[in-house]
Design a protein around this motif. Structure first.
Motif, PDB file in Angstrom:
ATOM      1  N   UNK A 209       0.827  -1.201   0.000  1.00 32.03           N
ATOM      2  CA  UNK A 209       0.000   0.000   0.000  1.00 32.03           C
ATOM      3  C   UNK A 209       0.865   1.257   0.000  1.00 32.03           C
ATOM      4  N   UNK A 210       1.956   1.238   0.732  1.00 31.17           N
ATOM      5  CA  UNK A 210       2.830   2.402   0.830  1.00 31.17           C
ATOM      6  C   UNK A 210       3.566   2.708  -0.468  1.00 31.17           C
ATOM      7  N   UNK A 211       3.715   1.726  -1.324  1.00 33.30           N
ATOM      8  CA  UNK A 211       4.563   1.865  -2.522  1.00 33.30           C
ATOM      9  C   UNK A 211       3.846   2.698  -3.578  1.00 33.30           C
TER      10      UNK A 211
ATOM     11  N   UNK B  97      -0.289   9.387   3.370  1.00 36.85           N
ATOM     12  CA  UNK B  97      -0.456   8.043   2.835  1.00 36.85           C
ATOM     13  C   UNK B  97      -0.245   6.974   3.902  1.00 36.85           C
ATOM     14  N   UNK B  98       0.717   7.182   4.802  1.00 39.70           N
ATOM     15  CA  UNK B  98       0.976   6.129   5.790  1.00 39.70           C
ATOM     16  C   UNK B  98      -0.251   5.890   6.664  1.00 39.70           C
TER      17      UNK B  98
ATOM     18  N   UNK C 203       2.455  -7.795  -6.310  1.00 39.26           N
ATOM     19  CA  UNK C 203       2.137  -7.429  -7.685  1.00 39.26           C
ATOM     20  C   UNK C 203       1.490  -6.050  -7.785  1.00 39.26           C
ATOM     21  N   UNK C 204       0.406  -5.820  -7.045  1.00 39.41           N
ATOM     22  CA  UNK C 204      -0.194  -4.481  -7.021  1.00 39.41           C
ATOM     23  C   UNK C 204      -1.038  -4.340  -5.767  1.00 39.41           C
ATOM     24  N   UNK C 205      -1.144  -3.090  -5.309  1.00 42.97           N
ATOM     25  CA  UNK C 205      -1.949  -2.831  -4.123  1.00 42.97           C
ATOM     26  C   UNK C 205      -3.416  -3.153  -4.385  1.00 42.97           C
ATOM     27  N   UNK C 206      -3.925  -2.804  -5.573  1.00 46.67           N
ATOM     28  CA  UNK C 206      -5.323  -3.086  -5.875  1.00 46.67           C
ATOM     29  C   UNK C 206      -5.577  -4.588  -5.888  1.00 46.67           C
ATOM     30  N   UNK C 207      -4.650  -5.365  -6.422  1.00 45.25           N
ATOM     31  CA  UNK C 207      -4.817  -6.821  -6.425  1.00 45.25           C
ATOM     32  C   UNK C 207      -4.911  -7.344  -4.999  1.00 45.25           C
TER      33      UNK C 207
END
Length: 690
Positions: A122-124, A358-359, A448-452
């Motif tokens: 999430x942070x990325x 964001x954090x 892979x991705x935050x949404x995933x």
């Protein structure tokens, strides 16, 4: 402290003057006595407003100093003691998650490793920006491929499993209203993006401004997705049109509190007859529900209306609506432009001036996805065995006080009283943290991705919920995590929950004197205890079944007493001409009054035989009421206050304090308030239930 069928899915209650000049009368406490150092977890005398007489406006007296010193911080629509605790809880979770994310030695598959990885992804924000909207491509392609109503219904089922739940209705597990020992499926209305159905239907200028801002927001979001301006504007109008029709079919907020209206037993076959367009057996199979023969439908008329909407609204319009709902649900995990636009619209609703960093958003997101995993780490670090023991003792004392109160209520018949005590004695108490937390073995966050990962978490939560259907109700399960800053009474399982997150100062501190603990957390405990016997809780028996166990005469007595409270709250101000909605806040207001009354009785019992020593210049009873008011100290933006009053079953903090204390002679006695004071109602007008 909200409960109800929807909550069960997650499933939330501020220069020195001489006291003589304040007109408090004889034997009033001397002002400004601060010889004792303020207790770490107690109220500070600086939180008071000595310019205000306690008998004129106790909320201002008890919280005015705190509210002056605690303006709304950037990133919040309001600031109150719950936000203070929540912010502290976020900071603690932040430390835990930062450590977990950096821990290279955490065993793969452990709760520490999973929570740390989810938080890290999430942070990325660099990876999120690089991915653009592509993580959403597969979902949008599914919607684009829909060509007919059967395909539309299949997409309803798919979105419900995680990508965009509640589109255009919600399905979840719940204890069977007729047999709470087993769990069945429950259907309820949904599909709205704005907070309340009245936002779509109210003709007021304020509601129209919200609708205009919403249409502009949808337009901007769809432009970010790649649509040209004219197309996006037309699509936004379509979305608003579909949601308005869903709103017209929906129950109002006050109706949703009506247990009788929202309890409707259906078999799959009878549901099919009432709402025939959706192939319900196929839908339940598609969402992964076990084979079921019966279920509860909260709002049958909504599903009858939905039948007509599926016939009258073109499939193309439904696809536009679904595309929007999928985008809106995914937007917190999309690039910054989407996140910022989403926040810009929330400013219209809440008045929040700035977005959270964001954090903080990622801590909250990880808490949402792996709440009991984070809770295990939280409880180990921040909630001692001694704190739990003190909290258990306080809850037990409140339970005893309510039991004794039930034995003496003049308006309650022996038959009703006898079963009320049976129900109280059967109450289950959940304090601190669950002994058997959720097993997250099948939730595997990846890089892979935050949404995933959000989708994986949503699917896990969905499958976990569906697996309950057809099985005995798990009465040991918690609806809240250890770090949650809230409390709850759950009627279908007849239990109360007080997580570690709320068992902190200023609500609770093992080092505090009884006055502060009983006035603050004691009032909240009493609030939840009395929920089992209020206008909704009394409709459930000791096992959690929806069953009338009151005599008709007792029900009439209760209804008349409850009306006294709703009538009072109808007069309490919000903003300008806007008042509280008495019918909406009635249940919580009843629990506030009953809870504080029970807490005061328990406090007096705990103080029996002890010297009545003043601390910081105040008697124990006065400190009790100050502690109660402190719990509800708050500052709110006008937008947030108006939204809460329009949609929330909880009244504003000021009104919770004033509305409760106006009806308590114990308060008037403690502060030497004579009849005629603004904080004292004439005895004939006082509301009293417990």
């Amino acid at each position: 402290m909200v409960w109800g069928r929807r909550a069960l899915r997650a499933l939330a209650l501020g220069a020195l003057m001489a006291i003589a000049a304040l007109g408090l009368g004889r034997s009033a406490p001397a002002s400004g006595q601060t010889a004792e150092a303020p207790q770490p977890g107690g109220f500070q005398v600086s939180w008071l407003d000595r310019h205000c007489a306690p008998c004129d406006d106790f909320y201002q007296f008890a919280t005015g100093g705190w509210r002056s010193a605690n303006p709304i911080p950037e990133g919040y629509p309001a600031w109150d003691q719950f936000y203070v605790l929540y912010a502290g809880s976020l900071d603690r979770m932040h430390d835990l998650l930062e450590d977990a994310a950096a821990d290279r030695t955490a065993p793969i598959g452990s709760v520490r490793q999973k929570a740390g990885l989810y938080y890290k992804e999430c942070l990325d924000d660099v990876a999120v920006e690089a991915g653009g909207v592509h993580p959403l491509d597969a979902e949008l392609a599914k919607i684009s491929a829909v060509t007919d109503v059967p395909g539309l219904l299949a997409e309803f089922a798919h979105l419900e499993r995680g990508p965009a739940p509640g589109t255009p209705f919600a399905f979840h597990s719940a204890p069977d209203p007729a047999n709470a020992g087993r769990t069945i499926g429950d259907l309820s209305q949904g599909g709205l993006t704005l907070p309340d159905r009245d936002d779509y239907l109210n003709a007021s200028p304020a509601a129209q401004r919200i609708r205009d801002a919403y249409a502009a927001h949808v337009t901007k979001m769809l432009q970010l997705l790649g649509d040209d301006a004219a197309t996006a504007q037309a699509e936004a109008a379509t979305v608003l049109g579909v949601e308005t029709k869903l709103a017209q079919a929906s129950f109002a907020s006050a109706e949703l509190r009506d247990v009788a209206k929202t309890t409707n037993h259906f078999t799959v076959e009878s549901l099919q007859s009432a709402s025939h367009t959706i192939a319900w057996a196929a839908f339940f199979g598609a969402v992964g529900a076990p084979q079921t023969t019966d279920l509860n439908v909260d709002e049958p008329s909504f599903f009858t209306a939905l039948d007509g909407l599926l016939a009258s609204i073109p499939v193309a319009d439904w696809k536009t609506y679904l595309r929007w709902r999928a985008l809106d649900a995914a937007s917190p995990a999309l690039p910054k432009a989407f996140v910022d636009e989403r926040f810009a619209f929330t400013q219209v609703l809440s008045g929040t001036p700035n977005q959270q960093p964001r954090w903080r958003r990622c801590v909250g997101a990880t808490d949402d996805a792996l709440g009991e995993a984070v809770g295990q780490l939280y409880a180990q670090a921040y909630f001692s065995a001694a704190a739990k023991a003190r909290a258990v003792a306080l809850v037990n004392n409140l339970q005893t006080a309510l039991r004794q109160d039930l034995t003496t209520l003049a308006w309650m018949s022996p038959a009703t009283r006898g079963y009320a005590i049976v129900k109280l004695d059967a109450l289950r108490k959940k304090i601190g943290y669950p002994d058997r937390p959720i097993d997250y073995a099948t939730l595997v966050p990846q890089s892979d991705s935050y949404l995933a990962n959000r989708y994986r978490a949503g699917t896990f939560a969905w499958d976990y919920d569906m697996a309950k259907i057809g099985k005995p109700t798990n009465r040991d399960e918690w609806d809240q995590t250890a770090q949650t800053v809230n409390a709850q009474y759950n009627p279908p399982t007849n239990d109360i929950t007080f997580p570690a997150g709320i068992l902190q100062p200023p609500f609770f501190d093992p080092a505090n004197d009884d006055a502060l603990n009983y006035g603050a957390i004691g009032a909240i405990v009493g609030h939840e205890l009395t929920r089992g016997f209020d206008d909704q809780g009394r409709l459930y028996d000791a096992e959690g079944n929806e069953r009338s166990w009151w005599t008709a005469a007792d029900a009439q007595h209760f209804t008349a007493r409850a009306r006294c409270i709703s009538d009072l709250y109808d007069t309490l101000p919000v903003d300008g001409a806007q008042k509280e909605k008495g019918a909406l806040v009635q249940g919580e207001a009843i629990a506030d009054l009953g809870g504080l009354s029970i807490a005061f009785a328990a406090f007096e019992r705990a103080e029996a035989g002890k010297p009545r020593t003043k601390i910081q210049g105040f008697t124990p009873e006065q400190r009790f009421f100050i502690a109660f008011a402190t719990v509800w100290a708050e500052n709110q933006s006008p937008e947030a206050a108006r939204l809460q009053a329009a949609t929330d079953v909880h009244a504003l903090g000021r009104n919770r304090v004033v509305g409760t204390l106006l009806n308590m002679p114990e308060f008037a006695n403690a502060w030497y308030c004579p009849l005629g004071s603004k904080m004292v109602r004439p005895p004939a007008q006082r509301c009293r239930i417990w």
